[in-house]
Design an enzyme around this catalytic site. Structure first.
Site, PDB file in Angstrom:
ATOM      1  CG  ASP A  57       2.102   5.157   5.141  1.00 15.65           C
ATOM      2  OD1 ASP A  57       1.346   4.342   4.332  1.00 15.65           O
ATOM      3  OD2 ASP A  57       3.252   4.613   5.189  1.00 15.65           O
ATOM      4  CG  ASP A  58       0.826   2.011   8.867  1.00 14.14           C
ATOM      5  OD1 ASP A  58      -0.056   1.290   8.810  1.00 14.14           O
ATOM      6  OD2 ASP A  58       2.005   1.921   9.018  1.00 14.14           O
ATOM      7  CE  LYS A 102     -18.199  16.559   6.856  1.00 15.16           C
ATOM      8  NZ  LYS A 102     -19.332  16.743   8.053  1.00 15.16           N
ATOM      9  CE  LYS A 114      -1.647  -1.409   3.690  1.00 11.99           C
ATOM     10  NZ  LYS A 114      -0.979  -2.758   3.814  1.00 11.99           N
ATOM     11  CB  THR A 115       3.795   2.394   2.228  1.00 14.00           C
ATOM     12  OG1 THR A 115       2.718   1.963   3.406  1.00 14.00           O
ATOM     13  CG2 THR A 115       4.631   3.615   2.551  1.00 14.00           C
ATOM     14  CE  LYS A 150       6.500  -4.325   4.809  1.00 18.58           C
ATOM     15  NZ  LYS A 150       6.037  -2.862   5.492  1.00 18.58           N
TER      16      LYS A 150
HETATM   17  N1  LIG Z   1     -30.364  21.551  -2.799  1.00 18.52           N
HETATM   18  C1  LIG Z   1     -29.469  21.452  -2.055  1.00 18.52           C
HETATM   19  N2  LIG Z   1     -29.078  21.508  -0.624  1.00 18.52           N
HETATM   20  C2  LIG Z   1     -27.973  21.428  -0.122  1.00 18.52           C
HETATM   21  N3  LIG Z   1     -26.765  21.622  -0.725  1.00 18.52           N
HETATM   22  C3  LIG Z   1     -26.715  21.838  -2.324  1.00 18.52           C
HETATM   23  C4  LIG Z   1     -27.889  21.802  -2.718  1.00 18.52           C
HETATM   24  N4  LIG Z   1     -27.600  21.988  -3.972  1.00 18.52           N
HETATM   25  C5  LIG Z   1     -26.330  22.052  -4.125  1.00 18.52           C
HETATM   26  N5  LIG Z   1     -25.923  21.977  -3.154  1.00 18.52           N
HETATM   27  C6  LIG Z   1     -24.588  21.744  -2.722  1.00 18.52           C
HETATM   28  O1  LIG Z   1     -24.231  20.498  -1.977  1.00 18.52           O
HETATM   29  C7  LIG Z   1     -23.101  20.600  -0.976  1.00 18.52           C
HETATM   30  C8  LIG Z   1     -23.876  20.212   0.307  1.00 18.52           C
HETATM   31  O2  LIG Z   1     -22.700  19.985   0.940  1.00 18.52           O
HETATM   32  P1  LIG Z   1     -22.706  20.124   2.623  1.00 18.52           P
HETATM   33  O3  LIG Z   1     -21.422  20.238   3.226  1.00 18.52           O
HETATM   34  O4  LIG Z   1     -23.746  21.239   2.813  1.00 18.52           O
HETATM   35  O5  LIG Z   1     -23.501  18.699   3.210  1.00 18.52           O
HETATM   36  P2  LIG Z   1     -23.601  18.095   4.459  1.00 18.52           P
HETATM   37  O6  LIG Z   1     -24.825  17.445   4.502  1.00 18.52           O
HETATM   38  O7  LIG Z   1     -23.434  19.187   5.490  1.00 18.52           O
HETATM   39  O8  LIG Z   1     -22.307  17.294   4.649  1.00 18.52           O
HETATM   40  P3  LIG Z   1     -21.683  16.371   5.884  1.00 18.52           P
HETATM   41  O9  LIG Z   1     -22.868  15.594   6.170  1.00 18.52           O
HETATM   42  O10 LIG Z   1     -20.435  15.823   5.232  1.00 18.52           O
HETATM   43  O11 LIG Z   1     -21.468  17.630   6.905  1.00 18.52           O
HETATM   44  C9  LIG Z   1     -22.631  22.114  -0.999  1.00 18.52           C
HETATM   45  O12 LIG Z   1     -21.503  22.137  -1.756  1.00 18.52           O
HETATM   46  C10 LIG Z   1     -23.910  22.712  -1.716  1.00 18.52           C
HETATM   47  O13 LIG Z   1     -23.352  23.957  -2.389  1.00 18.52           O
HETATM   48  N1  LIG Z   2       3.524  -4.305  -7.529  1.00 13.88           N
HETATM   49  C1  LIG Z   2       4.010  -3.734  -6.133  1.00 13.88           C
HETATM   50  N2  LIG Z   2       3.225  -3.162  -5.180  1.00 13.88           N
HETATM   51  C2  LIG Z   2       3.715  -2.605  -4.158  1.00 13.88           C
HETATM   52  N3  LIG Z   2       4.837  -2.884  -3.607  1.00 13.88           N
HETATM   53  C3  LIG Z   2       5.790  -3.496  -4.623  1.00 13.88           C
HETATM   54  C4  LIG Z   2       5.490  -4.091  -5.803  1.00 13.88           C
HETATM   55  N4  LIG Z   2       6.369  -4.483  -6.417  1.00 13.88           N
HETATM   56  C5  LIG Z   2       7.408  -4.336  -5.349  1.00 13.88           C
HETATM   57  N5  LIG Z   2       7.046  -3.657  -4.412  1.00 13.88           N
HETATM   58  C6  LIG Z   2       7.943  -3.647  -3.253  1.00 13.88           C
HETATM   59  O1  LIG Z   2       7.272  -4.236  -2.121  1.00 13.88           O
HETATM   60  C7  LIG Z   2       7.241  -3.407  -0.755  1.00 13.88           C
HETATM   61  C8  LIG Z   2       5.851  -3.146  -0.247  1.00 13.88           C
HETATM   62  O2  LIG Z   2       6.056  -2.520   0.899  1.00 13.88           O
HETATM   63  P1  LIG Z   2       4.856  -1.608   1.601  1.00 13.88           P
HETATM   64  O3  LIG Z   2       5.634  -1.090   2.796  1.00 13.88           O
HETATM   65  O4  LIG Z   2       4.589  -0.346   0.510  1.00 13.88           O
HETATM   66  O5  LIG Z   2       3.855  -2.424   1.965  1.00 13.88           O
HETATM   67  P2  LIG Z   2       2.670  -1.974   2.967  1.00 13.88           P
HETATM   68  O6  LIG Z   2       1.580  -2.662   2.346  1.00 13.88           O
HETATM   69  O7  LIG Z   2       2.419  -0.538   2.983  1.00 13.88           O
HETATM   70  O8  LIG Z   2       2.855  -2.876   4.262  1.00 13.88           O
HETATM   71  P3  LIG Z   2       2.309  -2.314   5.415  1.00 13.88           P
HETATM   72  O9  LIG Z   2       1.064  -3.024   5.649  1.00 13.88           O
HETATM   73  O10 LIG Z   2       3.473  -3.186   6.539  1.00 13.88           O
HETATM   74  O11 LIG Z   2       2.204  -1.037   5.834  1.00 13.88           O
HETATM   75  C9  LIG Z   2       8.273  -2.240  -1.332  1.00 13.88           C
HETATM   76  O12 LIG Z   2       9.362  -2.188  -0.695  1.00 13.88           O
HETATM   77  C10 LIG Z   2       7.861  -2.035  -2.762  1.00 13.88           C
HETATM   78  O13 LIG Z   2       9.004  -1.364  -3.301  1.00 13.88           O
HETATM   79 MG   LIG Z   3       2.619   0.706   4.636  1.00 11.24          MG
HETATM   80 MG   LIG Z   4     -21.952  19.451   7.184  1.00 14.86          MG
END
Ligand SMILES: Nc1ncnc2c1ncn2[C@@H]1O[C@H](COP(=O)(O)OP(=O)(O)OP(=O)(O)O)[C@@H](O)[C@H]1O
Ligand SMILES: Nc1ncnc2c1ncn2[C@@H]1O[C@H](COP(=O)(O)OP(=O)(O)OP(=O)(O)O)[C@@H](O)[C@H]1O
Ligand SMILES: [Mg+2]
Ligand SMILES: [Mg+2]
Ligand SMILES: Nc1ncnc2c1ncn2[C@@H]1O[C@H](COP(=O)(O)OP(=O)(O)OP(=O)(O)O)[C@@H](O)[C@H]1O
Ligand SMILES: Nc1ncnc2c1ncn2[C@@H]1O[C@H](COP(=O)(O)OP(=O)(O)OP(=O)(O)O)[C@@H](O)[C@H]1O
Ligand SMILES: Nc1ncnc2c1ncn2[C@@H]1O[C@H](COP(=O)(O)OP(=O)(O)OP(=O)(O)O)[C@@H](O)[C@H]1O
Ligand SMILES: Nc1ncnc2c1ncn2[C@@H]1O[C@H](COP(=O)(O)OP(=O)(O)OP(=O)(O)O)[C@@H](O)[C@H]1O
Ligand SMILES: [Mg+2]
Ligand SMILES: [Mg+2]
Ligand SMILES: [Mg+2]
Ligand SMILES: [Mg+2]
Lengths: 269, 269, 269, 269, 269, 269
Positions: free
Chosen positions: C125-126, C153, C71-72, C230
């Site tokens: 990471d992690d 968010k 993943k990393t 890994k």
């Molecule tokens: N009818 C609508 N009602 C509310 N938001 C709208 C509407 N139409 C467009 N939008 C847009 O949708 C987005 C709604 O995001 P908002 O952050 O208000 O949601 P939220 O319910 O507060 O989310 P969260 O649960 O993550 O806090 C905003 O960017 C807003 O401009």
């Molecule tokens: N296809 C591949 N995808 C990812 N890593 C690869 C790949 N091929 C070789 N590697 C090597 O494998 C190792 C993967 O280790 P890495 O730390 O990214 O794993 P990780 O999932 O983050 O581990 P952990 O769960 O411990 O955090 C690295 O050294 C990377 O260079």
């Molecule tokens: Mg990792």
């Molecule tokens: Mg909100």
């Protein structure tokens, strides 16, 4: 800085609380029924006891009832009518964001001040809030709780008398905390439960025509209600924003939405 | 140092929050259906109440709905349309990494400032986040919770009025915390639930041809949807990166992957 | 002293993270199969979205998979190939022994820096380690969790764009923490699951003769494997210490000991 | 004062740990059987890997076994025989009464020092104790745990190599903590389990006559034993205080009292 | 101030503990039966081991028994009879109200001092109290526990010897804490269990006439007792306040009230 | 500041406690029945023991009984009648809002002072409150608990004597805390349980006419009561506020409301 602000914030709490009581009483006490009188009578008895008895130097009274039933207003009313010169309000509104240690300090200061006066009255409002109580956990401030448990038992110095009036909407919690038995007098603050009582309130507040009142009364005849006076006054206020024609209906809808009406009329609890 | 940084960070929070509201409204409010209007109407009622009533000095409103349904935008819209001069935003975005004590200080400052103005409006955004709530445990800041529980009940000084608009996606948590009943008006913010509503959004945002719209509409006919406007706008944006030929199909796939489509069309919940 | 050391330790984290990425990529990315390509393609899509879209200013992507599946390395690869000028690595390796408050400060600083750049990329990471998560309890840092929940968010300022790439081996935990839905794109990083894929890796790393490769392939034909890249590279390295004659057998034994081979060849899970 | 003392106490931990290893090896390593050799062979393999491999820069090995089976001595033996110039001992004996923050500092310092040397070896002795683990609760230091979880995965800088040898008598706990899989080589340290092995130890330590040895051997023929070498050496020492005539019998009694003998000779576990 | 007081309070603990032992032995050790001798013999063996053995540099012994059975007195007796020059008492009586950090400091100081002497003896009295253990929760100081777990295993420097004698009335708790196996010798301190043993004590303490002793003996013939020597001495003392005529009866009543007599005489436990 | 106040507050606690005892005895001790005498006799025995015995230097006594049964008054009475020159009161009333560390300091100071006097008496009033105990959780101060557990066992210096009198209404809690057995004498403080005892109290306090007493006696004949003397005196006081005509009836009503009367007269517990 914060400490400075803390000092500053605390100060008003150490002045006279008379004006604060007036704020809680701004909307008055409406005599909507027998339950209101019962609480006030209990208050009178307690006041007469503290004034005349030789023995009792510490009198404790609790007003308990559902949220919004008027506990704070009634406690203020009783305290005010006692005419006790030293009057203090111990309320969470003055301790927002305080640590439990800071809260304890404030509470202790209020009591220490009271002990200096020959006759004092302290209102401890919203006890569960003062305790930072929340049912999830549950969590609460044990430091504040223990302070109150001691203060509710501690006699003022010889020759001094103290009346403590507490309010709570969580009687059960106070029982779990073994604080309940420390209140020697307990008065239940009731919600409005009949159409008649409700109409009496609507009549007093004004803003509804007689026709509207009759229409509302008819709809609610025989129904069992459960709505606190504070909530009711707020709903009335909202209904007043509506047009005259639909006001009565909307008003009934609003209290229906609150789940405050039981049309069966049969109370089975 | 950190304390210095803290002071600095806090500062913007004490200025006017008008511009902040505009950020939340940058993408506008699309009128995709009746549920949107209902929330805005409720907002109007509340605004008229605070402006005209003699009685109510504290008005509280809650917008609750699933994540991404537009609660923050709608709260901003309502607040902005009220034209109340003192407008404050109380949002976790301005309190990242704060201790609970620091949070309480900021919140208290916002309210204390509001109490000084004859008419004020405070948006408390994302309440569960402000409370540091997480269902594992559960854990939360009781200090912040207790502060809010008191502030949501505390009347501004005589002659002052305060409108509080809260938002949450965890109505159930607020009920457990006994905070829910402190909001006297509650408006539900809905997710988009029909193909028609979705097409209305696609139409407004542009970027899809008529043929694509028809193809999408056909696929979704009779299906039950559940997708917040915020999530939907983000999916639309992703789909726009794709080639014209496959865009409509990919778009439907993307919302399928989100588990947002129920093809049975029978709502049993 | 310690505070001094803290300042000192933090510093590198605020410089460019490009070299750090190179360390994670030192062993390269082997193209051992389709699953690798799929992740890289998803990465390309996300990069194109942040570069071209007008709407989206915050793009979030999660790479999730079992421990040691790469993943990393893949997150580093995607970030590097994006050529985004401001690149930051938020990794527990740079915060060993930090208090949760110190962690939050570092994380906040990384984001605040990113917000200043017109286009930025942050690798978190992690995540479960950043949260100090341990299933016993469970315990974790709620302060860090809440900070991330808000930061994932929070939109960058108008006109700025931010790509966040997270990695985790505990997708389930992120779901419990309600953090999972904040990642709008999720890519699964797979373990090596067939003999063919494994041989492809052995072939690339070298050190095994053709005969050895054939012997290994024969033994594993039809078997179902589950081994991260890994872990596999580490086992290959250990096997290389062994004598040529027994190397192939020992290698198969080693991965058998890890419980990574299912000879039934029938996948029922 | 205390801080001064702390500094002073820490100092030795940052010097060379060679002499400390010698203390753990003061009583030597008796070759009482095959299990001992197996552990030492595993150690040789790991040492050869770190010395010759180009790829692996971080090698991790765990010695796990019941209390008193000789884990610390064997880890010291392996480390010493590697002849790696930079050698550090990370043991709870040097951190008695430290806060978890202080522990983390010490541990981090040990690793930071090791990263500076081209090839280093760190023994992490008694991991469950380092974690302040106790099964009641359970309680443990999450700060130390998280530090170790990161350090056991973090590669030394390019061109540097690091061998980590851990010891524990709570393999199960390390699995719960998800630390176990971070050890790429695991060697089991066995208790003495046959009369023959025990006699071999008695023979080496001396102090028993041949007749006594025969008498003991006869009593224990066919019995299944379970006694760590450390405990055994301590019992032998106690038995030596006794009179020649009764020594053999008392010795058998002592290990019987420990519950270390199963005369059925049938191992069903 | 407090810190000053702390320093002051700690001081005596660092001087010689010989006089303190005398206090615990003020009432002497009565030879009321075989169990007493057994403990003292075990003590002799341990002392001979530390004095003569070349191998063992750390000897650990635990005296465990019900509350009031004489553990502290017997530990003092053994320690005193060893004539080891450096003698230290590690007892909760000297650490009342200490934080766990302060306790650890004191304990560490005691051991560090002991390590400097060629041969030392440390009594760790009332271990469960030192750990601040209470079964409700359960709660205890993990910091102190971990310190003891390490100190009970840590060898003194080469050429130095250390005898540790612990006492506890909660053997089960020490087992839960995995501390029990660290004591290589364990001696059980028994309660008085027969009428004969009790009469032997009464005889030694004096104050009862022969007739009274016979009367008591007759009443208790065949009964099973369970009463610690400390408790018994206190009851005898109380009985002495009574009038000669009723003393014997009252004495039997008092131990009956303690639930210390089982007249069935059949031990089924 | 607070620390200053703390010092100031603590001071009186270090002076003589004689006057404080008088406050608790202001209402006197009414001899309402045999149970009262029994407690006082037990007190006499304990006082005679501490005065005359050569052996016992630490005497401990516990008064336990339901809330309001007169424990504090009786403990004060016994202490006062002992005429022991050094007399100290350790009561939660003097430690309101103290941290547990501050409490421990105060308690330790009281005992250290007592140890200096040849003969001393300490009353530990309301132990469960001193421990900050609350059944919800349960929560309590382990620091204070551990301090008391040690102090209740610790002998005063040679030649000094100490009498400790504790009071509690939670005998069960003290048993859970393993504190109960440390009190060598335990006296049960009873509630008033018969009409006759109640009439005796009414007679002593005055204010009721003979006719009223007869009327009350008649109503309660054969009934089983359970009411503490403190509660009873408070009810009597309240009844005195009422009009002569209805006083007797109201009085019986009031104690009925308390649930203190069982008319069946059959005690089945
Ligand atoms: N009818 C609508 N009602 C509310 N938001 C709208 C509407 N139409 C467009 N939008 C847009 O949708 C987005 C709604 O995001 P908002 O952050 O208000 O949601 P939220 O319910 O507060 O989310 P969260 O649960 O993550 O806090 C905003 O960017 C807003 O401009
Ligand atoms: N296809 C591949 N995808 C990812 N890593 C690869 C790949 N091929 C070789 N590697 C090597 O494998 C190792 C993967 O280790 P890495 O730390 O990214 O794993 P990780 O999932 O983050 O581990 P952990 O769960 O411990 O955090 C690295 O050294 C990377 O260079
Ligand atoms: Mg990792
Ligand atoms: Mg909100
Ligand atoms: N008969 C009445 N009793 C009490 N309050 C009344 C009555 N008539 C009118 N009121 C008004 O009703 C309101 C009652 O609100 P109050 O804050 O006292 O309720 P509460 O029970 O304390 O609420 P909460 O549970 O939220 O603390 C006050 O504004 C008061 O002036
Ligand atoms: N073959 C052997 N293996 C290990 N130790 C041996 C061997 N022969 C003799 N010894 C001696 O036995 C003792 C083993 O003690 P050691 O402290 O290493 O045990 P441990 O398993 O670490 O104990 P613990 O579980 O208490 O940490 C050492 O004194 C060592 O010198
Ligand atoms: N044979 C004996 N063994 C032990 N103590 C004896 C004996 N004979 C008399 N004593 C006296 O009995 C008392 C035993 O008290 P001690 O404090 O040692 O008991 P303990 O078991 O440590 O009590 P606790 O469980 O409360 O710690 C001492 O005063 C001691 O002098
Ligand atoms: N016989 C009696 N025994 C005890 N107290 C009596 C007696 N007669 C009268 N009193 C009075 O009754 C009151 C008893 O109150 P006290 O505070 O001692 O009760 P308590 O049991 O300590 O209460 P709590 O459980 O609340 O601590 C005192 O005022 C005391 O003077
Ligand atoms: Mg109220
Ligand atoms: Mg070891
Ligand atoms: Mg003892
Ligand atoms: Mg009392």
């Amino acid at each position: 800085d914060f400490l400075h602000a803390l000092q500053h914030d605390i100060k008003p709490a150490f002045g006279s609380s008379k004006e604060e009581l007036d704020i809680f009483l701004a909307q008055g006490i409406l005599s909507w029924g027998e339950p209101v009188n019962r609480v006030l009578t209990d208050g009178d008895l307690v006041i007469s006891q503290i004034k005349t008895s030789d023995q009792a130097s510490l009198i404790t009274m609790l007003l308990e009832g559902a949220p919004g039933t008027g506990k704070t207003a009634l406690a203020s009313k009783i305290a005010k009518s006692s005419d006790i010169p030293f009057m203090k309000l111990c309320t969470p509104e003055n301790m927002i964001g305080y640590t439990e240690t800071a809260k304890c300090q404030v509470i202790k200061k209020i009591f220490d001040d009271a002990y200096k006066s020959p006759m004092s009255c302290i209102i401890i409002d919203d006890i569960e809030r003062l305790l930072d109580y929340v049912p999830v956990g549950p969590r609460f401030s044990n430091l504040v709780l223990q302070a109150l448990l001691v203060l509710l038992k501690k006699n003022p110095p010889p020759g001094h008398k103290l009346l403590i009036i507490g309010t709570t909407s969580r009687k059960d919690v106070l029982q779990d905390f073994e604080m309940f038995p420390l209140f020697k007098t307990v008065a239940h603050v009731s919600a409005i439960s009949t159409a008649q009582q409700l109409i009496m309130v609507l009549d007093s507040t004004g803003g509804f025509s007689d026709a509207e009142l009759q229409s509302i009364a008819k709809k609610l005849t025989g129904a069992r209600l459960f709505i606190g006076i504070k909530t009711l006054l707020s709903v009335i206020d909202l209904a007043k924003q509506m047009q005259a024609g639909e006001r009565a209906d909307k008003f009934v809808n609003l209290i229906e939405d609150l789940g405050a009406i039981d049309y069966t009329g049969n109370v089975c609890l």
